[in-house]
Design a protein around this motif. Structure first.
Motif, PDB file in Angstrom:
ATOM      1  N   GLN A  59     -47.317 -57.530  51.533  1.00 16.12           N
ATOM      2  CA  GLN A  59     -47.525 -56.664  50.379  1.00 16.12           C
ATOM      3  C   GLN A  59     -48.702 -57.211  49.577  1.00 16.12           C
ATOM      4  N   SER A  60     -49.187 -56.411  48.620  1.00 18.78           N
ATOM      5  CA  SER A  60     -50.334 -56.828  47.826  1.00 18.78           C
ATOM      6  C   SER A  60     -50.009 -58.101  47.032  1.00 18.78           C
ATOM      7  N   HIS A  61     -51.035 -58.915  46.838  1.00 22.51           N
ATOM      8  CA  HIS A  61     -50.876 -60.165  46.089  1.00 22.51           C
ATOM      9  C   HIS A  61     -52.097 -60.323  45.197  1.00 22.51           C
ATOM     10  N   SER A  62     -51.865 -60.633  43.908  1.00 20.68           N
ATOM     11  CA  SER A  62     -52.983 -60.771  42.981  1.00 20.68           C
ATOM     12  C   SER A  62     -52.720 -61.904  41.999  1.00 20.68           C
ATOM     13  N   VAL A  63     -53.809 -62.459  41.507  1.00 26.35           N
ATOM     14  CA  VAL A  63     -53.767 -63.482  40.455  1.00 26.35           C
ATOM     15  C   VAL A  63     -54.664 -62.977  39.336  1.00 26.35           C
ATOM     16  N   SER A  64     -54.098 -62.785  38.151  1.00 30.07           N
ATOM     17  CA  SER A  64     -54.844 -62.214  37.033  1.00 30.07           C
ATOM     18  C   SER A  64     -55.427 -63.273  36.104  1.00 30.07           C
ATOM     19  N   ALA A  65     -54.902 -64.491  36.171  1.00 28.28           N
ATOM     20  CA  ALA A  65     -55.394 -65.568  35.305  1.00 28.28           C
ATOM     21  C   ALA A  65     -55.058 -66.898  35.969  1.00 28.28           C
ATOM     22  N   PRO A  66     -55.811 -67.954  35.664  1.00 27.34           N
ATOM     23  CA  PRO A  66     -55.519 -69.260  36.256  1.00 27.34           C
ATOM     24  C   PRO A  66     -54.073 -69.674  35.990  1.00 27.34           C
ATOM     25  N   GLY A  67     -53.377 -70.069  37.047  1.00 33.24           N
ATOM     26  CA  GLY A  67     -51.996 -70.489  36.916  1.00 33.24           C
ATOM     27  C   GLY A  67     -51.001 -69.354  36.862  1.00 33.24           C
ATOM     28  N   GLY A  68     -51.484 -68.103  36.984  1.00 33.96           N
ATOM     29  CA  GLY A  68     -50.586 -66.953  36.903  1.00 33.96           C
ATOM     30  C   GLY A  68     -49.728 -66.787  38.130  1.00 33.96           C
ATOM     31  N   ASP A  69     -50.188 -67.238  39.301  1.00 34.69           N
ATOM     32  CA  ASP A  69     -49.431 -67.121  40.547  1.00 34.69           C
ATOM     33  C   ASP A  69     -50.059 -68.075  41.553  1.00 34.69           C
ATOM     34  N   VAL A  70     -49.390 -68.214  42.693  1.00 31.86           N
ATOM     35  CA  VAL A  70     -49.907 -69.085  43.741  1.00 31.86           C
ATOM     36  C   VAL A  70     -51.192 -68.489  44.296  1.00 31.86           C
ATOM     37  N   VAL A  71     -52.192 -69.333  44.581  1.00 33.70           N
ATOM     38  CA  VAL A  71     -53.516 -68.900  45.010  1.00 33.70           C
ATOM     39  C   VAL A  71     -53.616 -69.002  46.530  1.00 33.70           C
ATOM     40  N   CYS A  72     -54.204 -67.991  47.159  1.00 33.58           N
ATOM     41  CA  CYS A  72     -54.399 -67.986  48.620  1.00 33.58           C
ATOM     42  C   CYS A  72     -55.391 -69.086  49.013  1.00 33.58           C
ATOM     43  N   ASN A 130     -59.572 -58.409  38.583  1.00 31.49           N
ATOM     44  CA  ASN A 130     -58.310 -57.736  38.281  1.00 31.49           C
ATOM     45  C   ASN A 130     -58.449 -56.247  38.584  1.00 31.49           C
ATOM     46  N   VAL A 131     -57.411 -55.656  39.145  1.00 30.77           N
ATOM     47  CA  VAL A 131     -57.383 -54.215  39.392  1.00 30.77           C
ATOM     48  C   VAL A 131     -56.514 -53.588  38.295  1.00 30.77           C
ATOM     49  N   GLU A 132     -57.151 -52.895  37.358  1.00 30.68           N
ATOM     50  CA  GLU A 132     -56.424 -52.310  36.240  1.00 30.68           C
ATOM     51  C   GLU A 132     -55.497 -51.191  36.704  1.00 30.68           C
ATOM     52  N   GLU A 133     -54.533 -50.853  35.847  1.00 33.46           N
ATOM     53  CA  GLU A 133     -53.523 -49.856  36.203  1.00 33.46           C
ATOM     54  C   GLU A 133     -54.151 -48.506  36.522  1.00 33.46           C
TER      55      GLU A 133
END
Length: 597
Positions: free
Chosen positions: A358-371, A401-404
């Motif tokens: 599924q899609s995976h994104s990080v919007s800010a440093p530390g926001g999620d695990v990085v590929c 970032n991909v906005e809504e």
């Protein structure tokens, strides 16, 4: 101190006891006329409020429905049913309130029918949307019938409100006439009472005129657009205080309804703007999809992606990867934006989007695990896996970032690109099937003829070397007859593999037909070609082949070599015939040998 107009009149009557009975009847009539006027005004205010609130409910229901259709966000449809129920209840109440007036009653029924029709249309459209049939629902909205229906409803509502306003003015005039008539009767009947109460009546009437002028002026200003105007509800008279309070309440509610309408209109304008942007994006996506389906090579597909994706998602750099099943890697075939983004290739387990499916994104440093494939200086990115029939066909990497508001475009973009990659893979597979022999995996005769024709033209133009080797398995029919065709197929695959391994990658090894093979070489002159073919012949003669545990005997092969020169035509049949003649001579001379044509 007396604050009621009726109390003041009763006080005057108590002073003049001689004409109490006569005056009380006349004054009672005047009082009743005024009270009736107040009741008529309240009735009109209530009708006006109900009509305005009905229009407000319809507009808000329409805004919720349009917002849901345009954004597919279910939160827009949350209050739709409540607004519809409220509008129906108010229009039904309106029909009951005006039953005493045939003309208004007919108009209220007409408004009720138009409102029910509009609600029925909105309900059908939002029902389609709730079933996921958004395109069908939007197509119904685009017809514009809703705008016509609402214009009809607004017109009918304005007619009702205008009539009520006219009735109120007429009734106020009647009330004033009654007061004037009663005043004349009092003056004519008893001059003494007129003299006694003249001062008081002057004060009362002057206060009434002042109050009426203030209310009329406020209503006129409100009608001209000044929605903030209000009336002082402490006029020194209870009745006018009540009238002023009623007007102030009505004005406040109308102001609130108009503000709600303006907010609803603003929301609708924003939704229309978003729809326009989405329509433009859909046109771009349609153009891109049309070109992607016509692409034949990876370079063409890359050029289309680089031309259209930055227009569909402006300001977002990115890269497109396609899955190579041979080495199980994703290789970058397109990149857009500056500076270049993404790595040249990556393994599937280096991307969390491919791991999770599924899609995976990080919007800010530390926001999620990085590929693992993302550079260390990248703060925000989005990975979108491309699937077809449950298998990975590629990866869309966006370094932002991909906005809504861009989610809808991204979904359509991913579907188009995945479809194009699948189409291109199918074309590659189909081409591979048309140029390769299914049994041995070598090039087939058709591909050999096309390639030989091209190589002969190049050799003639550049005056370079070109050799053709025709090879045939000895006594192959004996293997098929004694051990069966499956054994024969196994032998052909083994021989084909040995031949392929004996020549360079730029040499063309083909299965000519049956047990015959043909090799096109441009990298060997005759003096180096003969030793290579001899090594192959020796290798084949030493093979020990078994099938189902049974030895198949010695395997040998005969070879005919032909070299092209200026004396030969560039027609492929000439050199093939020359090599075939040499092979025939090798067979005739005892097989398992090489003959130079």
């Amino acid at each position: 101190m007396l604050h009621s107009l009726t109390s003041r009149i009763v006080f005057v009557g108590s002073i003049v006891s001689i004409n109490l009975i006569c005056l009380s009847g006349l004054l009672l009539s005047a009082s009743n006329s005024m009270i009736a006027s107040f009741e008529w005004n309240s009735h009109k205010q209530k009708i006006t409020e109900i009509v305005s609130e009905t229009l407000s409910d319809l507009r808000e229901a329409q805004a919720e429905e349009r917002g849901f259709l345009l954004t597919t966000d279910a939160s827009f449809a949350k209050d739709f049913d409540d607004r519809v129920a409220s509008a129906l209840a108010k229009v039904n109440l309106l029909e009951q309130l005006v039953q005493d007036n045939p003309i208004q009653h007919e108009r209220a029924q007409s408004l009720q029918i138009a409102t029910n029709q509009r609600i029925d249309t909105l309900t059908k459209q939002i029902t389609l949307a709730r079933q996921g049939r958004f395109e069908e629902a939007r197509s119904r909205v685009v017809l514009g019938q809703g705008r016509v229906d609402m214009a009809i409803i607004v017109q009918k509502a304005d007619e009702i409100r205008q009539t009520e306003q006219e009735l109120l003015i007429a009734r106020e005039a009647t009330a004033k006439a009654h007061v004037s008539w009663n005043r004349k009767l009092v003056i004519g009947g008893c001059l003494i009472i007129v003299i006694l109460i003249n001062g008081l009546l002057y004060v009362v009437l002057n206060g009434m005129r002042r109050s009426v002028r203030q209310i009329a002026r406020a209503m006129s200003d409100f009608g001209n657009g000044n929605r903030t105007v209000r009336v002082d509800d402490h006029m020194g008279c209870t009745e006018f205080d009540m009238l002023a309070q009623g007007y102030n309440t009505m004005a406040a509610r109308l102001d609130a309804a108009m503000q709600a309408q303006e907010a609803s209109d603003d929301k609708l304008l924003k939704a229309n703007a978003e729809l326009k942007r989405n329509n433009e994006a859909m046109e771009l996506l349609g153009e891109m999809a049309h070109r992607l389906q016509a692409a034949r090579t990876s370079s063409e597909l890359s050029a289309i992606i680089c031309a259209f994706v930055p227009r569909v998602l402006p300001g977002i750099p990115g890269a497109l990867y396609t899955h190579n099943h041979i080495n199980n890697q994703l290789e970058r075939i397109a990149q857009w934006g500056t500076p270049p983004v993404g790595c040249d290739s990556l393994l599937p387990n280096a991307c969390w989007a491919l791991r999770l499916g599924q899609s995976h994104s990080v919007s800010a440093p530390g926001g999620d695990v990085v590929c693992q494939h993302v550079a260390s200086d990248v703060n925000a990115y989005h990975c979108e896996p491309l699937f077809a029939s449950g298998e990975v066909v590629g990866l869309l990497y966006l370094q932002s970032n991909v906005e809504e508001e861009n989610r809808f475009r991204l979904v359509a973009l991913v579907e188009n690109i995945a479809s194009a990659l699948v189409n291109q893979n199918l074309q590659k597979d189909l081409r591979e099937q048309t140029i390769h022999d299914p049994l041995t995996g070598l090039y087939n005769r058709r591909y050999m003829e096309e390639t030989l024709n091209t190589e002969l033209s190049m050799a003639s133009k550049n005056n370079t070397t070109l050799g053709l080797i025709m090879a045939d398995l000895d006594h192959f029919k004996h293997i098929n007859d004694e051990f069966g065709h499956d054994a024969g197929d196994m032998v052909l695959r083994t021989i084909a593999n040995e031949i392929q391994n004996s020549f360079r990658s730029n040499d063309i090894v083909c299965r000519y037909g049956g047990e015959e093979f043909l090799i096109i070489t441009t990298s060997h002159p005759l003096d180096t070609l003969i030793p290579r073919v001899e090594n192959l012949r020796n290798t084949l003669s030493k093979l020990d082949l078994y099938y189902n545990g049974q030895p198949l005997g010695k395997t040998t092969m005969s070879f005919g070599i032909a070299m092209w020169d200026k004396s030969l035509s560039t027609d492929t049949s000439a050199i093939i015939r020359k090599a075939d003649t040499a092979l025939y001579q090798a067979k005739k001379n005892g097989r398992d040998r090489i003959v130079i044509g």
